[in-house]
Design a protein around this motif. Structure first.
Motif, PDB file in Angstrom:
ATOM      1  N   ASP A  12       0.832  -1.202   0.000  1.00 30.23           N
ATOM      2  CA  ASP A  12       0.000   0.000   0.000  1.00 30.23           C
ATOM      3  C   ASP A  12       0.865   1.250   0.000  1.00 30.23           C
ATOM      4  O   ASP A  12       1.895   1.306   0.679  1.00 30.23           O
ATOM      5  N   ASN A  13       0.430   2.248  -0.735  1.00 31.98           N
ATOM      6  CA  ASN A  13       1.109   3.542  -0.733  1.00 31.98           C
ATOM      7  C   ASN A  13       0.705   4.305   0.532  1.00 31.98           C
ATOM      8  O   ASN A  13      -0.454   4.679   0.702  1.00 31.98           O
ATOM      9  N   GLN A  14       1.669   4.511   1.421  1.00 30.30           N
ATOM     10  CA  GLN A  14       1.404   5.141   2.712  1.00 30.30           C
ATOM     11  C   GLN A  14       1.734   6.639   2.726  1.00 30.30           C
ATOM     12  O   GLN A  14       1.686   7.261   3.779  1.00 30.30           O
ATOM     13  N   TRP A  15       2.058   7.197   1.594  1.00 34.33           N
ATOM     14  CA  TRP A  15       2.492   8.594   1.535  1.00 34.33           C
ATOM     15  C   TRP A  15       1.355   9.525   1.941  1.00 34.33           C
ATOM     16  O   TRP A  15       0.238   9.421   1.461  1.00 34.33           O
ATOM     17  N   ARG A  32      10.487   9.082   3.501  1.00 32.08           N
ATOM     18  CA  ARG A  32      10.447   8.021   2.489  1.00 32.08           C
ATOM     19  C   ARG A  32      11.156   6.763   2.984  1.00 32.08           C
ATOM     20  O   ARG A  32      10.665   5.642   2.828  1.00 32.08           O
ATOM     21  N   LYS A 213       8.452  11.899  -3.581  1.00 34.64           N
ATOM     22  CA  LYS A 213       7.196  11.142  -3.620  1.00 34.64           C
ATOM     23  C   LYS A 213       7.151  10.232  -4.840  1.00 34.64           C
ATOM     24  O   LYS A 213       6.722   9.064  -4.749  1.00 34.64           O
ATOM     25  N   TYR A 216       9.354   7.152  -4.252  1.00 41.24           N
ATOM     26  CA  TYR A 216       8.697   6.207  -3.350  1.00 41.24           C
ATOM     27  C   TYR A 216       7.609   5.423  -4.085  1.00 41.24           C
ATOM     28  O   TYR A 216       7.543   4.194  -3.997  1.00 41.24           O
ATOM     29  N   ALA A 217       6.758   6.135  -4.816  1.00 49.46           N
ATOM     30  CA  ALA A 217       5.657   5.481  -5.530  1.00 49.46           C
ATOM     31  C   ALA A 217       6.191   4.526  -6.591  1.00 49.46           C
ATOM     32  O   ALA A 217       5.629   3.438  -6.809  1.00 49.46           O
ATOM     33  N   LEU A 220       7.414   1.245  -4.973  1.00 53.01           N
ATOM     34  CA  LEU A 220       6.284   0.376  -4.637  1.00 53.01           C
ATOM     35  C   LEU A 220       5.661  -0.237  -5.888  1.00 53.01           C
ATOM     36  O   LEU A 220       5.323  -1.436  -5.898  1.00 53.01           O
ATOM     37  N   ARG A 221       5.526   0.552  -6.936  1.00 53.31           N
ATOM     38  CA  ARG A 221       4.888   0.042  -8.155  1.00 53.31           C
ATOM     39  C   ARG A 221       5.700  -1.084  -8.781  1.00 53.31           C
ATOM     40  O   ARG A 221       5.140  -2.107  -9.209  1.00 53.31           O
TER      41      ARG A 221
END
Length: 701
Positions: A12-15, A32, A213, A216-217, A220-221
């Motif tokens: 899950d993206n927690q940003w 991050r 950001k 980070y995304a 995760l992706r």
């Protein structure tokens, strides 16, 4: 997306944009990093690193300069703070390229990194610094996700990387981290400007972007893309060749672990004490019960972070859960360990260089047991637990790689060159000297009371792990919670214990053995007090004193002796008796008699334990009112009445009564217990230390 894929739990993206808006660039890097490190599917403890290139004001010139912020040596991205990042002038870091002479120059280049330090930062830069510094992007993540390493550790990892990610993520062959790998990454990024990352063979994942950001995304992706791909490719397939054994029940698994761990601990802990950790989570049981357990375990781990923590390969114990014969395992344990040590010695001798460090401990770190789970051992509990976590990562990697391709461990020479790297050796040599009770486990009865708590604090402060045993569940839970917060969860365990119950005592020692691998120190401190003239002392009062203070001390001592003899590491027993065990008091015949029995039991045990290196000594407190449970009820009122005093006058009365005119506190008793439990008193057994501020009637001679 099919049903199998939907069932997979993606990252899950927690940003949080609101939180991020208040942060500067170093703050965003920290944010991050902590988000990434919070999920072990992204990276393991201490593994991977993050960086950001930040414009800063030079404190010398006032000019704006580019500074690399990168996780420092030995840090963990999940728990790192701002002071855990190294900071380096980017222009000085880039200038080091002019000094580099080739791969044989790797170690020398690390010595130049401190010369690039920005703003006198004392955090040492790691060997991964060039990997981040030379990439032409502001933000870089280097993670060790199981799903990516499963690709990286596959025989055809390059083809799999292309199949899953296309041109977006590149691939580089295995190379030990360092200056040359940093140059390789830079060359790849410049040659492939549209790429957003790279898979390093047998190592991990790099991703990059020019926004925190976005970086980070992206990380995760890419990991989620790999997780999803594996779910689709492995749906319906049996992992590790399918199961050939079934797991025993939870209680049986723990019982077997409790029998094995002290025996193993004793055999591998002669030169340096070891603490153990038991793991029987589903991923572990799936692996140890599988057809491919032995061949995959023999191949060893792949990611450098894995085998630095776990050694190159584990020891698989010969155990059949269909006919669970623990005695047979114990009978073959010496031979199994000798074979492992011989193989590790071969690995060292065949791989060593003229300047390699001396061979380290050749014993296994990881033990795998079909139907039961995994044991891990290290010099402290946290390291043993983390080694276990790393091997779970390795299991996940082997599952993925062997399901879609052929898993390959790192070649022995490459593994050796990481394990015995001179820079790694230098890091080990810089580690602080172990504390006096490092690697030892103390079992403390009455552990939630005043003396028990003070003793636990003193022993934990000297590096011991403690098992707090107490019948008061509420106080026990509070004490364990407090100690966990102050000293870390790896340092303390709690167990509810009625010392008069033989089944309770047996089960509490099983728990201690499962949680830490055994015990080294028993502090028998469970207490009670009663006061009444003999003619008013009923049988229940008499039996209660004898049951807790004599029988209870016997039961826990007997179980400790059994465990000490199995471990063959010696042992240490400290009884907390009382001045009343030597000097009689009026209106306390049951209490005084039971305390006298404690002292004599300790003498008997000292005689029996000496030949096995088991020392038994006694501490006699007197009038320890502060923090004591037995002084909070009728006992305090009864002793005050016996001396014709008001209750609030009692503490001052005892101070004045002492020869030294001093009060005695729990910390004073704890200090005496520490002395007797440590090597400071290595040549003492059968002794009594009075901690009573001086009382002539209780002089031992």
């Amino acid at each position: 997306m099919d049903t199998a894929t939907q069932a997979v739990k993606l990252l899950d993206n927690q940003w949080d944009d609101a939180k991020a808006a208040a942060l500067d660039e170093p703050g965003l890097l920290l944010y991050r990093s902590n988000l990434l490190g919070a999920d072990k599917r992204i990276t393991n403890y201490g593994g991977g690193n993050t960086s950001a290139k930040v414009m800063e004001t030079d404190p010398l010139t006032g000019e704006t300069v580019e500074v690399l912020w990168v996780k420092g040596s030995g840090g963990d991205v999940g728990t790192i703070k701002l002071d855990g990042f190294a900071t380096l002038y980017m222009d000085k870091l880039r200038s080091l390229k002019n000094l580099y002479k080739g791969v044989e120059d790797e170690d020398r280049m690390v010595g130049f990194l401190p010369h690039a330090t920005f703003n006198l930062n004392t955090r040492a830069a790691s060997i991964d610094t060039p990997l981040h510094g030379f990439l032409p992007y502001k933000h870089v993540d280097h993670m060790h996700p199981d799903a990516i390493i499963a690709i990286a550790a596959s025989r055809n990892s390059r083809e799999l990387t292309r199949e899953i990610f296309g041109e977006e993520i590149g691939w580089l062959p295995w190379r030990r981290p360092g200056f040359q790998l940093g140059l390789d990454l830079e060359a790849f990024a410049k040659a492939n400007p549209n790429a957003k990352g790279v898979v390093l063979e047998s190592h991990g994942l790099f991703t990059w972007a020019d926004d925190a950001k976005e970086c980070y995304a992206l990380t995760l992706r890419i990991i989620n893309q790999a997780i999803q791909w594996f779910a689709e490719r492995t749906a319906g397939k049996a992992a590790f060749g399918g199961a050939v054994a079934s797991s025993l029940g939870r209680d049986e698994r723990r019982r077997i672990a409790a029998r094995l761990m002290p025996e193993i601990r004793g055999r591998i802990g002669q030169a340096e004490r070891k603490l153990g950790h038991f793991d029987d989570q589903d991923a572990v049981l799936e692996f140890v019960n599988s057809a491919d357990l032995k061949p995959l375990a023999q191949l060893g781990t792949s990611c450098p972070d894995h085998f630095l923590r776990t050694k190159i390969r584990p020891l698989v114990l010969d155990f059949d859960p269909k006919s669970p014969d623990v005695d047979a395992v114990l009978a073959g344990l010496d031979a199994a360990l000798e074979a492992y040590r011989a193989d590790y010695t071969r690995y060292y001798e065949q791989s060593k260089h003229p300047n390699s460090p001396k061979m380290r401990d050749p014993n296994p770190v990881i033990f795998l047991i079909p139907g039961v789970g995994m044991l891990s051992f290290a010099r402290d509990k946290a390291t043993a637990r983390i080694a276990s976590e790393f091997y779970v990562n390795a299991i996940n990697v082997m599952r993925g790689a062997s399901s879609v391709s052929e898993y390959q461990g790192l070649p022995e020479q490459e593994a050796f060159d990481i394990e015995y790297w001179l820079l790694e050796e230098a890091k080990l040599q810089r580690m602080p000297r172990p504390k006096s009770l490092a690697g030892r486990v103390a079992f403390i009865t009455g552990g939630a009371g005043g003396i028990g708590r003070a003793t636990a604090e003193r022993l934990v402060g000297e590096g011991a792990c403690v098992v707090l045993a107490d019948i008061d569940e509420e106080s026990l839970a509070t004490t364990v919670q407090e100690f966990s917060k102050r000293f870390g969860q790896d340092s303390v365990r709690g167990v509810r214990l009625n010392v008069t119950s033989e089944p309770d005592v047996l089960s509490s020692f099983i728990e201690a053995s499962v949680e830490f691998g055994g015990i080294d120190i028993l502090v028998s401190n469970a207490g009670i007090a009663s006061s009444a003239p003999v003619e008013d002392t009923d049988l229940a009062m008499w039996n209660r004193n004898i049951d807790i203070l004599a029988t209870g001390y016997f039961l826990v001592s007997r179980e400790a002796f059994r465990l000490f003899r199995r471990q063959k590491l010696g042992g240490n027993v400290v009884f907390v008796s009382s001045k009343n065990g030597l000097a009689s008091s009026p209106n306390a015949s049951a209490y005084c008699t039971a305390k006298a029995a404690e002292i004599h039991l300790a003498r008997c045990l000292a005689l029996e334990g000496a030949e096995a290196g088991i020392r038994v000594n006694t501490v006699n407190p007197d009038a320890v009112l502060r923090g004591s449970k037995i002084w909070t009820g009728e006992w305090r009122e009864q002793r005050a009445a016996s001396s014709k005093l008001a209750v609030d006058e009692l503490e001052e009365h005892y101070r004045k009564r002492s020869l030294l005119k001093l009060n005695v506190f729990p910390e004073d008793i704890a200090e005496a217990i520490y002395f007797l439990a440590s090597d400071l008193s290595a040549k003492s057994t059968g002794n009594i230390i009075n901690v009573d501020a001086g009382n002539a009637t209780s002089f031992t001679r």
